[in-house]
Design an enzyme around this catalytic site. Structure first.
Site: not given
Ligand code: 7TS
Length: 422
Positions: A138, A216, A219, A242, A380
């Protein structure tokens, strides 16, 4: 609602105990309609919906005991501090960290990764060093390292993956042979492809060369048990939103010795022991990394979300979501011209796809008119899109409250879309 008649196969029977109807009643938003249709929410990888318990816990905090933490002698501050620190304990136990000092609250995965890139990266990575990530990251796990490399003169190296969406392990090993790698950062579960990476093996390979590893877990955290001591990773990052919790709050797990040696990421109130104009002495862990007033109600909400999830049981959640994944994969492969991207052996409950001659945004827009929410875009993860030679993908992703009937509704509309664009 949508008829199931056009779908030839039956949903699989469950071999686990799950009162799905009861679970669904706990999510107020699932009762709403979208353009006159019942909401079918299949965009859980972007953000999950919240159970009433979490919504109420946040409301209860603001209604009954909210105050700033770690500073007041008055009752409300004591209550808020206790609830905040209780959430830290819940997180510690949830991921099996050794101590509460290893749990840093952040605003989300993005900030957790930035913290490590800035603090550990900024203090140890020098010109000519290397940072290794993978091709399926990501943007949150690309850009902080890229900026670190630009700032220090280090080099970013990328582990490739095959067409199924699986990392090529011998290429990873080859990259680590240079002797210049200072840090490895990779995704536990790809948000674009669903691939679950072999974290333990990847960590072992890096540790054999004394290289610290950040995972990371954005997910992964909501879909199967995460035990940071078992994985032996040095850092693990995830977001509250999430995993049925609020947005604006997240976690960085870090091994104590590393966190202790790292300089603070942000400086200011609540992270200090003594301040004079000559010199500041920093607070002990975890406060050293929590400058300023945090998202107090959000942290408390996250704790309640984790308790709520544990009450159902992660293994039950995993079993249910895996049947959804199998059913979706099977049903989508019946749609003419539909191509599933990401077919790794180990997959999280999400399916990305393209349809020949139809832009993912059109797929997403038409599904939305039927009340079906999916993600359409580059996820992303633009380098992942590039790997498959597509500008964007459509993606459906599941949570515990999803039902097989919702997949039937999805597939029925995809057949319609196919007809429409003939
Ligand atoms: N890493 C992964 C694997 C992610 O899927 C996401 C967000 C992030 C980092 C960032 O997370 P945040 O909470 O700091 O924004 N993924 C997604 C997605 O797949 N669609 O919208 C956000």
């Amino acid at each position: 609602m949508h008829s199931m008649r056009e779908i030839p196969t039956m949903p699989p029977t469950r071999n686990y105990e799950l009162d799905l109807a009861h679970i669904r009643t706990q999510f107020p938003i699932l009762c709403r309609e979208v353009y006159g249709n019942s909401l079918v929410y299949l965009d859980n990888a972007a953000s999950m919906q919240k159970p009433l318990k979490v919504i109420k816990a946040i409301s209860d905090c603001y209604s009954n005991y909210y105050s700033n933490i770690h500073r007041g002698v008055h009752l409300l501050s004591t209550l808020s501090t206790a609830a905040y620190e209780r959430a830290r304990k819940i997180v510690q136990l949830f991921i099996n960290a050794s101590s509460m000092q290893e749990i840093i609250f952040t605003s989300g995965t993005t900030e957790s990764i930035n913290l490590v890139a800035s603090s550990l990266g900024g203090s140890t990575v020098k010109a000519g060093d290397e940072v290794v990530i993978t091709g399926m990251e990501h943007h949150s796990n690309i850009v902080p390292w890229q900026v670190l490399c630009e700032r220090t003169g280090a080099v970013l190296r990328v582990v490739p993956f095959n067409y199924r969406g699986e990392l090529i392990i011998h290429e990873y090993e080859r990259l680590l042979e240079s002797g210049r790698v200072k840090l490895v950062a990779f995704v536990h579960t790809s948000n674009a492809l669903g691939t679950i990476n072999p974290v333990k093996i990847l960590v072992e390979i890096a540790h054999a060369r004394d290289i610290p590893v950040l995972v990371d877990g954005a997910q992964a955290i909501a879909h199967s048990a995460v035990d940071v001591r078992e994985l032996d990773c040095d850092f693990y990052a995830f977001s509250g939103h999430k995993i049925y919790g609020p947005s604006g709050v997240g976690v960085l797990y870090g091994k104590r010795a590393l966190l202790e040696a790292m300089p603070p990421y942000q400086v200011g109130g609540d992270m200090i022991k003594i301040v004079t104009f000559e010199k500041t002495q920093y607070a002990e862990l975890p406060n050293k990394f929590e400058a300023g007033t945090p998202n107090i109600a959000g942290v408390i909400g996250l704790g309640v979300a984790l308790e709520w999830l544990q009450n159902i049981g992660i293994e039950i959640i995993k079993a249910h979501e895996q049947t959804l994944l199998e059913y979706t994969t099977d049903q989508l492969s019946r749609v003419p011209g539909l191509n599933i991207l990401g077919t790794a052996c180990e997959k999280a409950p999400l399916v990305a796809f393209t349809m020949k001659g139809i832009h993912p945004h059109d797929i997403g827009t038409i599904l939305d008119r039927e009340g079906i929410a999916i993600r359409a875009g580059h996820q992303c993860a633009q380098p992942t899109m590039e790997r498959y030679g597509v500008p964007a993908m459509a993606r459906v992703s599941f949570a515990i409250y999803n039902r097989h009937e919702e997949i039937d509704a999805l597939v029925k509309t995809l057949f319609k879309i196919k007809e429409l664009f003939k």
